[in-house]
Design an enzyme around this catalytic site. Structure first.
Site, PDB file in Angstrom:
ATOM      1  N   LYS A   1      27.344   9.610 -18.116  1.00  0.00           N
ATOM      2  CA  LYS A   1      26.102  10.324 -18.485  1.00  0.00           C
ATOM      3  C   LYS A   1      25.615  11.236 -17.367  1.00  0.00           C
ATOM      4  O   LYS A   1      25.475  10.807 -16.208  1.00  0.00           O
ATOM      5  CB  LYS A   1      25.031   9.283 -18.835  1.00  0.00           C
ATOM      6  CG  LYS A   1      23.710   9.860 -19.334  1.00  0.00           C
ATOM      7  CD  LYS A   1      22.806   8.705 -19.775  1.00  0.00           C
ATOM      8  CE  LYS A   1      21.472   9.166 -20.329  1.00  0.00           C
ATOM      9  NZ  LYS A   1      20.652   8.009 -20.758  1.00  0.00           N
TER      10      LYS A   1
ATOM     11  N   GLU B   1      24.540   3.551 -26.864  1.00  0.00           N
ATOM     12  CA  GLU B   1      24.547   3.563 -25.389  1.00  0.00           C
ATOM     13  C   GLU B   1      24.315   2.133 -24.900  1.00  0.00           C
ATOM     14  O   GLU B   1      23.556   1.383 -25.529  1.00  0.00           O
ATOM     15  CB  GLU B   1      23.381   4.466 -24.926  1.00  0.00           C
ATOM     16  CG  GLU B   1      23.097   4.457 -23.444  1.00  0.00           C
ATOM     17  CD  GLU B   1      21.749   5.133 -23.094  1.00  0.00           C
ATOM     18  OE1 GLU B   1      20.779   5.016 -23.877  1.00  0.00           O
ATOM     19  OE2 GLU B   1      21.686   5.784 -22.045  1.00  0.00           O
TER      20      GLU B   1
ATOM     21  N   CYS C   1      22.781   9.583 -25.054  1.00  0.00           N
ATOM     22  CA  CYS C   1      21.331   9.542 -25.219  1.00  0.00           C
ATOM     23  C   CYS C   1      20.621  10.829 -24.809  1.00  0.00           C
ATOM     24  O   CYS C   1      20.654  11.815 -25.517  1.00  0.00           O
ATOM     25  CB  CYS C   1      20.759   8.334 -24.478  1.00  0.00           C
ATOM     26  SG  CYS C   1      19.064   8.007 -24.999  1.00  0.00           S
TER      27      CYS C   1
HETATM   28  N1  CDV Z   1      18.208   6.195 -22.617  1.00  0.00           N
HETATM   29  C1  CDV Z   1      17.673   7.440 -22.625  1.00  0.00           C
HETATM   30  O1  CDV Z   1      18.264   8.395 -22.132  1.00  0.00           O
HETATM   31  N2  CDV Z   1      16.445   7.555 -23.186  1.00  0.00           N
HETATM   32  C2  CDV Z   1      15.707   8.796 -23.232  1.00  0.00           C
HETATM   33  C3  CDV Z   1      14.226   8.526 -23.237  1.00  0.00           C
HETATM   34  C4  CDV Z   1      13.754   8.014 -21.950  1.00  0.00           C
HETATM   35  C5  CDV Z   1      13.435   9.782 -23.558  1.00  0.00           C
HETATM   36  C6  CDV Z   1      16.061   9.624 -24.456  1.00  0.00           C
HETATM   37  O2  CDV Z   1      16.285  10.836 -24.290  1.00  0.00           O
HETATM   38  O3  CDV Z   1      16.059   9.122 -25.561  1.00  0.00           O
END
Ligand code: CDV
Length: 332
Positions: free
Chosen positions: A132, A47, A182
């Site tokens: 996202k 990401e 993510c």
């Molecule tokens: N970049 C992200 O989405 N990070 C989140 C953290 C904040 C928990 C993740 O789900 O890894």
């Protein structure tokens, strides 16, 4: 019949705030060279791959943060990456911060910001875009947190749904490709959206702080990686897909991001895993025919899903407390 492709997770080590795209793109090109040497057909980057994880830094005026975003892809700075993709004939997943000048939901043309990923074909053409949807964190500066997580300030919620496309990858004519970014990996609804489109290879990049930054109670450090892998392994198994989860890892200006990039098969087993917090390529041979077993048996959705019992899933956001049972009341 086997449908074999070689998949590479191209983990990136830390990118410092002061580092420019030229340095990062050169590192990414080196990983593509390695992937080519190891016979990979598809390469997955993290990401927001071109920059430090900037949502940890507060800015008052978002226009001052434009330097973190891509206004075009490729740009002169990112062109060497596209040249390498073409040179080596690779399919690629790339995460980046996007500025798009497009109408909003009211039809007003404006500058919009998304946390985006794309699939790039071996020709350099962009095949598929995802923005996202599950943005974690907060919009305003938080005095309660030691480290900010301002994704809700820097990005709008993605407006492209969860697309899947069938495209050639290496020697295989058609592979069903899907993307998450993510935090999406923690949400079963996101995986199921892809599963309902018969995804075969789910690609996702992440920037996950090595410790829980929410400051609302203790979470043992090892659970960060456990929860990440648990989510990816469950998502793959329950939707009969291969998965590639790729970290940006290491110490960025004093803030640690976890590594442990993995390639997972449709049984939910880890096939390969990164062991450093640095630039590292891990590779696995994936027989896409493995997706059929789950899809045609225990997770044959057409036979076993029960939409009539899932009313809450698409109508209720937050959880609500259940009815309270009293002794003598009988069955609720
Ligand atoms: N970049 C992200 O989405 N990070 C989140 C953290 C904040 C928990 C993740 O789900 O890894």
């Amino acid at each position: 019949m086997k449908r074999l492709i070689t998949v590479a997770a191209a983990q990136l080590g830390p990118i410092q705030k002061a580092e420019g795209r030229d340095v990062v793109v050169a590192r990414m090109v080196r990983l593509l060279e390695q992937a080519h040497r190891k016979g990979a057909h598809v390469v997955v980057f993290p990401e927001l791959a071109f920059t430090t994880f900037f949502p940890r830094w507060y800015v008052e005026d978002l226009d001052e943060a434009d330097g973190w975003y891509e206004q075009t892809l490729p740009s002169p700075a990112t062109q060497p990456l596209f040249d390498a993709i073409r040179r080596y004939g690779l399919t690629c997943y790339l995460g980046y911060a996007e500025i798009a000048h497009e109408p909003d939901e009211n039809g007003v043309l404006r500058k919009r910001r998304f946390n985006t990923s794309v699939v790039i074909a071996p020709s350099g053409e962009i095949v598929l875009k995802y923005r996202k949807i599950h943005l974690p964190g907060h919009k305003e500066f938080s005095t309660l947190r030691k480290v900010q997580h301002l994704e809700k300030r820097y990005f709008e919620v993605g407006n492209l749904g969860f697309p899947v496309v069938r495209a050639p990858v290496g020697p295989v004519d058609g592979v069903n490709l899907g993307m998450l970014i993510c935090n999406d990996r923690r949400w079963p609804e996101a995986w199921r959206e892809l599963g309902l489109q018969q995804v075969e290879l789910t690609m996702l990049g992440y920037n996950t702080p090595a410790v829980n930054q929410e400051n609302r109670g203790f979470e043992a450090h090892h659970l960060r990686n456990f929860h990440s892998q648990l989510s990816i392994q469950a998502g793959c198994y329950q939707n009969a897909t291969f998965g590639v989860g790729v970290a940006k890892a290491g110490n960025e200006d004093g803030f640690e991001l976890m590594g442990h990039s993995i390639i997972v098969n449709p049984q939910g087993e880890i096939m390969a895993m990164a062991t450093s917090w640095d630039d590292e390529l891990v590779v696995a041979d994936c027989n896409l025919a493995m997706c059929e077993l789950g899809r045609t048996t225990i997770f044959n959705f057409a036979q076993h899903r029960r939409l009539e019992a899932y009313q809450r899933l698409a109508s209720q956001t937050g959880s609500s407390a259940p009815a309270v049972w009293q002794p003598g009341q009988g069955e609720v």
